[in-house]
Scaffold this active site. Structure first.
Site, mmCIF file in Angstrom:
data_model
loop_
_atom_site.group_PDB
_atom_site.id
_atom_site.type_symbol
_atom_site.label_atom_id
_atom_site.label_comp_id
_atom_site.label_asym_id
_atom_site.label_seq_id
_atom_site.Cartn_x
_atom_site.Cartn_y
_atom_site.Cartn_z
ATOM 1 N N PRO A 12 0.781 -1.228 0.000
ATOM 2 C CA PRO A 12 0.000 0.000 0.000
ATOM 3 C C PRO A 12 0.819 1.287 0.000
ATOM 4 O O PRO A 12 1.876 1.352 0.628
ATOM 5 C CB PRO A 12 -0.825 -0.104 1.288
ATOM 6 N N ASN A 13 0.277 2.252 -0.688
ATOM 7 C CA ASN A 13 0.809 3.627 -0.778
ATOM 8 C C ASN A 13 2.044 3.760 -1.667
ATOM 9 O O ASN A 13 2.476 4.879 -1.951
ATOM 10 C CB ASN A 13 1.096 4.221 0.622
ATOM 11 N N ARG A 20 4.998 11.127 -2.473
ATOM 12 C CA ARG A 20 4.773 10.850 -1.066
ATOM 13 C C ARG A 20 6.072 11.012 -0.280
ATOM 14 O O ARG A 20 7.049 10.327 -0.534
ATOM 15 C CB ARG A 20 4.296 9.392 -0.973
ATOM 16 N N TYR A 25 11.329 8.899 0.837
ATOM 17 C CA TYR A 25 11.246 7.853 -0.192
ATOM 18 C C TYR A 25 11.849 8.232 -1.538
ATOM 19 O O TYR A 25 11.895 7.405 -2.439
ATOM 20 C CB TYR A 25 9.768 7.436 -0.375
ATOM 21 N N ASN A 76 8.092 -5.603 -1.270
ATOM 22 C CA ASN A 76 8.065 -4.476 -0.347
ATOM 23 C C ASN A 76 6.627 -4.406 0.168
ATOM 24 O O ASN A 76 5.764 -3.859 -0.496
ATOM 25 C CB ASN A 76 8.456 -3.172 -1.044
ATOM 26 N N ALA A 79 3.410 -0.830 4.634
ATOM 27 C CA ALA A 79 2.922 -0.835 6.024
ATOM 28 C C ALA A 79 2.466 -2.221 6.490
ATOM 29 O O ALA A 79 2.495 -2.516 7.685
ATOM 30 C CB ALA A 79 1.791 0.179 6.179
ATOM 31 N N HIS A 82 4.475 -4.475 8.938
ATOM 32 C CA HIS A 82 4.429 -4.314 10.394
ATOM 33 C C HIS A 82 3.113 -4.797 11.004
ATOM 34 O O HIS A 82 2.968 -4.815 12.214
ATOM 35 C CB HIS A 82 4.644 -2.837 10.757
ATOM 36 N N ASP A 89 1.746 -15.311 6.382
ATOM 37 C CA ASP A 89 1.279 -16.693 6.202
ATOM 38 C C ASP A 89 1.266 -17.076 4.724
ATOM 39 O O ASP A 89 1.651 -18.195 4.361
ATOM 40 C CB ASP A 89 -0.136 -16.868 6.777
ATOM 41 N N GLU A 100 12.892 -9.420 1.124
ATOM 42 C CA GLU A 100 12.118 -8.271 1.616
ATOM 43 C C GLU A 100 12.907 -6.988 1.347
ATOM 44 O O GLU A 100 14.099 -6.926 1.643
ATOM 45 C CB GLU A 100 11.891 -8.471 3.124
ATOM 46 N N HIS A 102 12.883 -2.647 1.720
ATOM 47 C CA HIS A 102 12.317 -1.373 2.156
ATOM 48 C C HIS A 102 13.193 -0.259 1.623
ATOM 49 O O HIS A 102 14.421 -0.311 1.781
ATOM 50 C CB HIS A 102 12.234 -1.284 3.682
ATOM 51 N N SER A 104 13.281 2.924 2.591
ATOM 52 C CA SER A 104 13.862 3.698 3.688
ATOM 53 C C SER A 104 14.512 2.741 4.690
ATOM 54 O O SER A 104 14.231 1.538 4.680
ATOM 55 C CB SER A 104 12.763 4.504 4.387
ATOM 56 N N ARG A 109 13.722 4.845 11.867
ATOM 57 C CA ARG A 109 12.438 5.540 11.952
ATOM 58 C C ARG A 109 11.650 5.122 13.209
ATOM 59 O O ARG A 109 12.228 4.609 14.153
ATOM 60 C CB ARG A 109 11.675 5.292 10.648
ATOM 61 N N ARG A 113 7.972 0.632 13.139
ATOM 62 C CA ARG A 113 8.507 0.114 11.862
ATOM 63 C C ARG A 113 9.659 -0.875 12.070
ATOM 64 O O ARG A 113 10.217 -1.412 11.118
ATOM 65 C CB ARG A 113 8.997 1.260 10.976
#
Ligand code: DQA
Length: 151
Positions: A12-13, A20, A25, A76, A79, A82, A89, A100, A102, A104, A109, A113
């Protein structure tokens, strides 16, 4: 045998990348990241499927499809990293390497996070390398998949 295939999944986002919080980012858009990944994949001999969704159920459905369709996953989860036991699962249900990413450095942070439901399942984790993290993840994935092929 065809080229190894990798699902590059964004949570998301991330569709707002570039506009953003650019101080965190960066200025590149998600399309720029997709192009960066396609360029890297071409160089590494990987076939990639680059996707983004804001919806947890959509990400999970795509992961279910990927169980039989792809050789590895770069994710990625944004959110959902977290918060989502469901995405963790779904990743656990896939017997393929997961990396994985990220953009940032999440550890620099907020404390919320610092925990990831995905990290215990991941083969590798790349944080704080900006969008280059996706390229580094694909490079590592190519190495992991080449090793598998040699077995
Ligand atoms: C992120 C970090 C997450 O904490 C955040 O919720 C995101 C993006 C990153 O790429 O740095 O949406 O996954």
């Amino acid at each position: 045998m065809g080229m190894p295939s990798v699902l590059v999944l964004n949570g998301p986002n991330l569709n707002l990348l570039g506009t953003r919080e650019p101080a965190i980012y960066g200025a590149e858009t998600l399309d720029d990241v997709a192009n960066l990944c396609r360029e890297a994949a071409g160089r590494l001999g990987l076939e990639i499927d680059f996707r983004q969704s804001n919806a947890e159920h959509q990400l999970i459905d795509w992961l279910h499809e990927a169980r039989t369709r792809v050789d590895g996953i770069v994710i990625n989860p944004a959110a959902y990293t977290h918060t989502s036991v469901a995405i963790a699962d779904a990743l656990s249900a896939i017997a393929k390497p997961v990396i994985e990413v990220h953009i940032s450095n999440v550890h620099k942070r907020e404390a919320f996070r610092h925990h990831s439901f995905v990290s215990p399942i991941a083969e590798a984790i790349i944080v704080g390398c900006g969008t280059q993290g996706y390229v580094l993840a694909l490079e590592r994935m190519a190495t992991l998949l080449a090793k598998k092929e040699a077995k």
